[in-house]
Every structure is written in C-alpha cells, then in structure tokens.
Motif scaffolding. Structure first.
Motif, mmCIF file in Angstrom:
data_model
loop_
_atom_site.group_PDB
_atom_site.id
_atom_site.type_symbol
_atom_site.label_atom_id
_atom_site.label_comp_id
_atom_site.label_asym_id
_atom_site.label_seq_id
_atom_site.Cartn_x
_atom_site.Cartn_y
_atom_site.Cartn_z
ATOM 1 N N GLU A 1 -5.981 20.967 5.932
ATOM 2 C CA GLU A 1 -7.497 20.838 6.805
ATOM 3 C C GLU A 1 -6.951 21.800 7.698
ATOM 4 O OE1 GLU A 1 -4.830 18.723 6.850
ATOM 5 O OE2 GLU A 1 -3.554 18.509 8.473
ATOM 6 N N ARG B 1 -4.155 14.273 15.683
ATOM 7 C CA ARG B 1 -3.688 15.393 15.571
ATOM 8 C C ARG B 1 -5.137 15.905 14.554
ATOM 9 N NH1 ARG B 1 -2.588 14.956 9.545
ATOM 10 N NH2 ARG B 1 -2.714 13.185 10.013
ATOM 11 N N LEU B 2 -6.285 14.981 14.396
ATOM 12 C CA LEU B 2 -7.501 14.944 13.487
ATOM 13 C C LEU B 2 -8.747 13.920 13.919
ATOM 14 C CD1 LEU B 2 -6.303 14.470 9.475
ATOM 15 C CD2 LEU B 2 -6.567 15.962 10.788
ATOM 16 N N ASP C 1 -9.446 11.250 12.521
ATOM 17 C CA ASP C 1 -8.366 9.841 13.628
ATOM 18 C C ASP C 1 -8.954 10.060 14.554
ATOM 19 O OD1 ASP C 1 -6.503 10.157 11.552
ATOM 20 O OD2 ASP C 1 -4.862 11.194 12.494
ATOM 21 N N LEU D 1 -3.226 7.856 13.905
ATOM 22 C CA LEU D 1 -2.966 7.712 12.621
ATOM 23 C C LEU D 1 -3.156 5.984 12.356
ATOM 24 C CD1 LEU D 1 -1.898 9.304 10.052
ATOM 25 C CD2 LEU D 1 0.250 7.991 10.537
ATOM 26 N N ASN E 1 -11.787 7.550 14.206
ATOM 27 C CA ASN E 1 -11.614 6.157 12.966
ATOM 28 C C ASN E 1 -11.324 5.019 13.748
ATOM 29 O OD1 ASN E 1 -12.457 6.830 11.033
ATOM 30 N ND2 ASN E 1 -9.833 7.485 10.283
ATOM 31 N N ASP F 1 3.575 6.077 2.880
ATOM 32 C CA ASP F 1 3.187 5.306 3.021
ATOM 33 C C ASP F 1 1.680 5.331 3.171
ATOM 34 O OD1 ASP F 1 4.766 2.423 4.779
ATOM 35 O OD2 ASP F 1 5.614 4.206 5.408
ATOM 36 N N ASP F 2 0.296 4.161 4.413
ATOM 37 C CA ASP F 2 -0.805 4.638 3.341
ATOM 38 C C ASP F 2 -1.157 5.698 4.917
ATOM 39 O OD1 ASP F 2 -3.175 4.578 4.151
ATOM 40 O OD2 ASP F 2 -2.970 2.312 5.408
ATOM 41 N N ARG F 3 -2.394 6.355 5.013
ATOM 42 C CA ARG F 3 -2.700 7.548 5.876
ATOM 43 C C ARG F 3 -1.254 8.821 5.920
ATOM 44 N NH1 ARG F 3 -7.464 8.141 6.166
ATOM 45 N NH2 ARG F 3 -6.876 8.739 8.280
ATOM 46 N N GLU F 4 -0.049 8.802 5.381
ATOM 47 C CA GLU F 4 0.604 9.812 5.101
ATOM 48 C C GLU F 4 0.763 10.332 4.051
ATOM 49 O OE1 GLU F 4 2.223 9.897 7.089
ATOM 50 O OE2 GLU F 4 3.423 8.426 8.904
ATOM 51 N N PRO G 1 4.248 3.449 9.547
ATOM 52 C CA PRO G 1 3.451 3.142 10.630
ATOM 53 C C PRO G 1 1.953 2.738 10.778
ATOM 54 C CG PRO G 1 3.822 5.190 9.629
ATOM 55 C CD PRO G 1 4.779 4.596 9.269
ATOM 56 N N PRO G 2 1.973 2.784 8.925
ATOM 57 C CA PRO G 2 0.567 2.079 9.546
ATOM 58 C C PRO G 2 0.422 0.160 9.094
ATOM 59 C CG PRO G 2 1.163 1.934 7.147
ATOM 60 C CD PRO G 2 2.255 2.633 7.789
ATOM 61 N N TYR G 3 -0.996 -0.176 9.966
ATOM 62 C CA TYR G 3 -1.502 -1.564 10.562
ATOM 63 C C TYR G 3 -0.757 -2.738 9.107
ATOM 64 C CZ TYR G 3 -3.697 -5.756 12.196
ATOM 65 O OH TYR G 3 -4.347 -6.757 12.312
ATOM 66 N N ARG H 1 0.928 -1.410 0.270
ATOM 67 C CA ARG H 1 0.214 -0.132 -0.036
ATOM 68 C C ARG H 1 0.701 1.819 -0.220
ATOM 69 N NH1 ARG H 1 -2.669 -2.369 4.608
ATOM 70 N NH2 ARG H 1 -2.771 -0.843 5.538
ATOM 71 N N ARG I 1 -0.959 22.969 5.444
ATOM 72 C CA ARG I 1 -1.414 21.529 5.656
ATOM 73 C C ARG I 1 -3.659 22.259 5.254
ATOM 74 N NH1 ARG I 1 0.691 16.022 7.300
ATOM 75 N NH2 ARG I 1 -0.452 16.188 8.663
#
Lengths: 375, 321
Positions: A140, B125-126, B129, B91, B132, A67-70, B248-250, A53, A138
């Motif tokens: 947001e 941060r969010l 997040d 995250l 989730n 990476d995912d979510r970055e 860092p993702p799962y 991913r 950013r």
C-alpha cells in the motif's frame, strides 16, 4: 524495426522510466499516486490453515504464524479471514531492461537484455539493503503497475527480451507471480532467472527449479552471527537452498557482498570457498562484490579494492575456477578466464561485454569446456 | 569523560527550561514520579444514551487524571493552535475497534477549548481500516479530518532508535503537533498484549518487521522515535470491550465487556496494568499465562528502562471513578 515498434519501444521506455521514478520517490508520491488497480487478490500457495482463523506460512524458513488481518514478516502476504493471499501478484512496482551482467549472472547468455521486475516486500531485513525503499515497504506504500503474467510475457516478447529477471526486492515473497510467469515463459522458449537471498523452504524452491532457467543467490556471509545481526535471518537455510539448486542441476551463481569489518575475515572467506568447492563444486561462479554505504550502514566505507582482490585470491586458492570481482568497472577480476589455459574468454567493463571469445561454451584456445548456459 | 561545572550547570538549566516550556509533555518527566492511571467506568456505547454516558465517563476520567475541572484539564494539555491527531485502533473491524462514540466525545472536548474541526485528525494505518471500523473518511478541513497513513504516505526520513528503524506517518511528522493515543485493550498473539505502546506500530511503515521476539525491544524502541515521544500527550485506552485471548483480531468467545476507559499520561504504566487485567482474566478462564504461552510482553519493562514511564506497580497510582 518498424515505426510501430519504435513507437511502442518509446512508450515502453517511458513507462520503464516511470518505474524508476516510482522507485526513487515512492513515499513522496504516496498521497497522490493513482496507480494500484482495484484489488484482485490471488490466494497464496504454501501455507496451512490453523484454528481460530490463523494460518502458518510455509514459503520461507520463518514459517510465520499469522492472525486474521495481519501480514507475515515480508509484509506482502496477508491473512484475510483464515485464507492467505499474496498482495503483490501482478503488481510490480519497478520494471527495467538491464543487461544480464547487472544481476550479475556471468555464465548465462552474456549480454542478454533482461526485463527485470520487482515488487514491494522482503523476508529479511538487511541493514545494507540498496533497494530498501521497495524491499522494506508494503504494497500500500508503493504505486504499482498492473501486469498479470500474460501481459508481462507479451511485453517481453514485444521488447525482444530473451530473459526475464525477478529481482530488486526478494522474489521469494512473490513466488506465485514468479512461478506463473516462469511457467508461461518456459513454454514459449523464454528464460527466467531469480535473483534471490535463498531464504526459502525446500518445497517452493524445488517447484521453482522446474520452471526457472537460472538462479543467483546472495550469500550474505558465512556466519550465523552476521545473518542474525545484519540480516535478521539465518545462514543454514541459505546453504540448504544452495545444495538443493545443485541437486536440481539448475544453473546458479553466488554473489558475496564484502562489507569491511563485517564479513571480510580471511578465515571466514576461506571456510566459505572450501565449503563451495566441497559441497557444490569448483565450477560454481562466485562474485565478491564491492559494498557501498546504504540504508542503515552508512557509517562503513566502501570496500577497498585490495580486500576484493584478496577475497578473489582466496577463492582461486581454494580451487574455485571462476571467481569474480564485482562493482569495480574495468577491473581484470570482472573477466572470465579459462581455468585451463588462463586466457581471457569474456572481457567485461562494468555491465558491458567488451569481447566474447567463447564459442559454444568451449575455450577457443585449449578446447576446455566452460560451464554455463551460453545459447 | 569529564565535564566542567559551568557546562554541567548550563546543560541542567537548559534541560529544566525545556521541561517548563512544555507543561503538557508528560514524556519529559516520565519515569521520575508516580504515574496515575484512571479507570473510568462506562457501558459499551450502542445508542445515543450510551454515547452520552461515554462522554460523562471521559469527563470524570479527565478530572480525576489532571485534578481540575474538565475544560481546564483539556486546556492544560492542548492549546487552540494545536493540530491534534487521534490515533485509533481499527485493525479488528467494527466489532472491536476504538469506539466512534468515544472519539466523538474527545472531539467535542477539543472543540470546547477552541480547536477548529480541521485541527483534529482521526487516523490509523489504512483508510479501509478506518472505514471498516465505522469512521467516516474526510479530507475536507471544514470537518473533522479522518484518514489513513496510506492517504498521506510516510516520511522520507528514517527514524532510528535501538533495534528499530522506520519511516513515520507524515501525519505524525508533518501534520500533528500533539497526539492522543486511543488504543483498545487486547491480547496479542505475538507480543502478549496490545494496549498503549503497541498502538504506535500503526504509525510506522514496517510493523511487520517488528512482530518477532515478542516485540521486545521493538515496541519500546519505536516509541522512542522523537516525533512520537514528543507529541503524545494523553492516552485513553478504550477498554469498554476487551479481549484476553485470540487477539489482535476480534474473537467473540474471548471478548468481554470490561466497561472502562483507562486514562493516563504514562503508556508504560497503562500497559503494565493492562497486562495484569488480561492475566487475571486468563486465570479466571483457566487459560495459561502469557509467560507460559511464550508471549511475555517484555517490551513493557524495556520501555520503562528507556525512561518512557513506570512499570513498577509501587509507582503506579490507580484511581477509579
């Protein structure tokens, strides 16, 4: 102008003024600002999928592996479950009408009203950035408008702006939005200009050249050391971009912000000007502009006038035909002179054109052809 | 440069009084003495029974860390007038974030020493997040607060140290008087490992700018920003689940139940040990070391050089409960 036009012009100016507020007080407003509409994400262009991913961004020379979510270094392009999205498509956080001279582009439709827009994010980190509150934020963190390309084009038409400028932050980071606007604008005989640091890979730049009308490149210095220490970037890819613009025969100008003690060495400036003459041609306009203390460089004073004049003289001595002094309103270095007869062709005071004697791109005194886009 | 004897003594006295006025502030004396990291064993909390076990593990850990009964241990770090921020790590979503059960256990102990619900803020941060990860967003001060930086924004002031320059979450600068750091233990695709120090990238507005050069010196520099340096009083790393690759993702295939909480007042020592844990697991799994993959977490040593804590294993005391 009809009453309806007057009303909508007023409404537009109000919303444009709102843009100024957003720019200046984004962090104070973040808690309560309603603004950003529900997410409608657009998939990014210029990337490749990697195992597990991950993705590799192919937009700018950093080629971030994400990476995912970055997000990447720019902070506005995000990997979500292995698909890469732009977070700023149709979401400018600032919008103004400026004269084209403010960009600055001096050889491109002088005095044109330019609908100028920018989003959050940047792919470099200049310690002297004057728009750091948006460029280093950013999505947001900033309230944004909801302006997909068709709405923006309609607004441009309504406000009778012949030019759209992608500016304020680094437009490369919102390349999909920029490209789509430029494509529609071109079909409708409107012009688009990109005000950029030139830190972009070859493929997306060549694609943009097919739809843009002009480009201004901020060349920050002529040394890798400066780019590494002050910009967190590299010089070489920017020089490569300038060569590509030259090959693509798109109109472009170069701006060089002269920072005392950092990039104002005479030898560096001579080498820069010689490189431009040799590789790009003497006809490329070069603007040496005045630095004012900003962001993380508040300990350096504004550029002395004599330094700007010295830089301009170096450019002229190197054989450049059009060398300007910028951010010094009323200075003779703001004017365009005929390189053949030396007469003043366009007289400027700051961002205003006081007199334009250039008819159809030709000097009225000696019939010398003056390069640029004049109508 | 010379300094008068009188001026030297006066400065030394001022420094000493600053330390004595803030007995909970490990940051001031960090690096000077041995650092303790407590490994408290517990199962991954999936049901009510496990949640209770999580609370017991927390209590054992706090007693071992501060060498006093639970209530006194908490009271030695926080007063009833504090507003305590719980910086979780969300995250990676529900499968691999700071466990809700652990956060609930901490809230219970903070309330036990007199904090009202509205004096506890769970944050990251969010908002999205947090949502989730299974936390319930709340801005009503009658309940425990829970919100992202995006709900409150960032400071107008720029904080600068070394190579880092950022705006901090207003939760850090304006709301919290104390912070408990609640990271998870994981491999990180750019900076090597993510544990205590790295978790505060979630407190700044521009972490994307500092995921270069393996985060060195940026991770260390960010932790030197005064509000963080002065307010972080405790770190409890949620290592009930941990991950040795693909972070860092799962990533299910590299995630394992390490079944521990790691408690400390020294984030540098925690990160040094976390590196060891991940390195060992990578060796056992036949993966190349972080050094071999070009992801040496050099920021840990840089943080030690900044005086943020100990990365010398001889100066780190590991206590298992």
């Amino acid at each position: 102008m009809t009453d309806a036009d007057a009303h909508s012009r007023r409404a537009f100016l109000q919303s444009a003024a709102g843009g100024v507020c957003l720019l200046l007080s984004a962090s104070a407003w973040a808690a309560s600002a309603p603004v950003t509409p529900a997410e409608k994400l657009v998939e990014a262009r210029y990337y490749e999928k990697l195992p597990h991913r991950k993705i590799r961004c192919l937009l700018c020379p950093r080629a971030c592996v994400i990476d995912d979510r970055e997000t990447g270094y720019c902070g506005v392009r995000e990997n979500r479950n292995g698909t890469y999205y732009t977070l700023v498509y149709g979401k400018p956080c600032t919008l103004h009408i400026d004269p084209i001279e403010k960009k600055p582009l001096f050889h491109f439709l002088p005095s044109s009203a330019t609908l100028s827009l920018g989003t959050a994010g940047c792919n470099v980190l200049c310690k002297f950035c004057q728009n750091w509150e948006i460029s280093q934020s950013r999505p947001e963190q900033l309230p944004a408008l909801d302006l997909p390309p068709d709405k923006l084009i309609a607004l441009t038409r309504q406000k009778q702006c012949p030019v759209i400028a992608f500016t304020y932050n680094e437009p490369v980071v919102f390349t999909e939005y920029m490209y789509d606007i430029a494509q529609i604008a071109k079909a409708g005989n409107r012009h688009t200009v990109m005000i950029s640091n030139g830190y972009i890979q070859e493929k997306p730049l060549r694609d943009l050249c097919r739809v843009l009308s002009a480009v201004k490149i901020d060349l920050k210095a002529f040394s890798e050391r400066f780019y590494r220490e002050m910009v967190s970037g590299e010089l070489k890819p920017v020089l490569d971009s300038l060569l590509i613009l030259s090959q693509e025969k798109i109109w472009f100008e170069i701006v060089y912000l002269v920072i005392p003690g950092q990039n104002d060495d005479s030898q560096e400036l001579k080498a820069l000007c010689r490189w431009i003459v040799r590789e790009l041609g003497a006809q490329v306009p070069v603007h040496f502009t005045r630095f004012h203390p900003q962001y993380r460089l508040t300990n350096i004073p504004a550029t002395p006038l004599r330094t700007l004049e010295h830089a301009r003289q170096i450019g002229l001595d190197a054989g450049l035909h059009f060398v300007y002094s910028g951010n010094v309103p009323g200075h003779p270095g703001e004017n365009t002179y005929c390189p053949h007869c030396q007469k003043v062709l366009i007289q400027r005071i700051g961002f205003a054109v006081a007199a334009n004697r250039l008819g159809d791109g030709v000097c009225p005194h000696c019939r010398q052809l003056i390069p640029g886009v004049w109508k | 440069m010379t300094i008068s004897r009188r001026k030297f003594i006066r400065n030394a006295a001022m420094a000493a009084s600053a330390v004595s006025l803030a007995p909970w502030s490990a940051n001031i004396t960090r690096g000077a003495a041995r650092s303790r990291v407590v490994f408290s064993h517990t199962a991954v909390p999936e049901g009510r029974e496990e949640a209770v076990r999580c609370l017991h593990a927390l209590d054992r850990g706090m007693e071992a860390l501060l060498q006093r009964p639970v209530r006194e241990a908490w009271a030695s770090l926080f007063s009833s007038s504090d507003v305590v921020g719980l910086k979780v790590s969300c995250l990676a979503g529900r499968k691999f974030s700071t466990h809700v059960a652990l956060v609930q256990a901490i809230c219970t102990r903070l309330e036990d020493i007199g904090l009202k619900k509205g004096q506890i803020i769970i944050w990251d941060r969010l908002d999205s997040d947090l949502d989730n990860a299974g936390f319930v967003l709340n801005r009503n001060p009658q309940k425990i607060l829970c919100m992202g930086n995006d709900a409150v924004g960032y400071s107008r002031e720029l904080y600068e140290y070394g190579s880092a320059c950022s705006r901090l979450s207003r939760l850090v600068t304006e709301r919290c008087t104390a912070i408990i750091n609640l990271p998870v233990l994981k491999d990180h695709g750019i900076v090597g490992i993510s544990a205590g120090l790295k978790n505060f990238f979630g407190a700044i507005d521009n972490p994307n700018k500092y995921h270069v050069a393996c985060g060195d010196p940026y991770v260390a520099d960010v932790n030197m920003f005064a509000p963080l340096r002065d307010k972080v009083r405790l770190t409890i790393c949620d290592a009930m689940l941990a991950q040795y690759e693909g972070g860092p993702p799962y990533m299910r295939q590299w995630n394992w139940p390490y079944q521990k909480l790691l408690l400390t007042q020294d984030m540098v020592a925690l990160d040094r040990l976390s590196w060891n844990i991940i390195a060992k697991k990578r060796r056992q799994s036949g993966l190349p070391s972080l050094e071999e993959t070009g992801r040496t977490p050099g920021y840990i040593h840089t943080a030690a050089l900044h005086g943020l804590g100990n990365d010398d294993m001889k100066q780190i005391e590991v206590v298992e409960t």
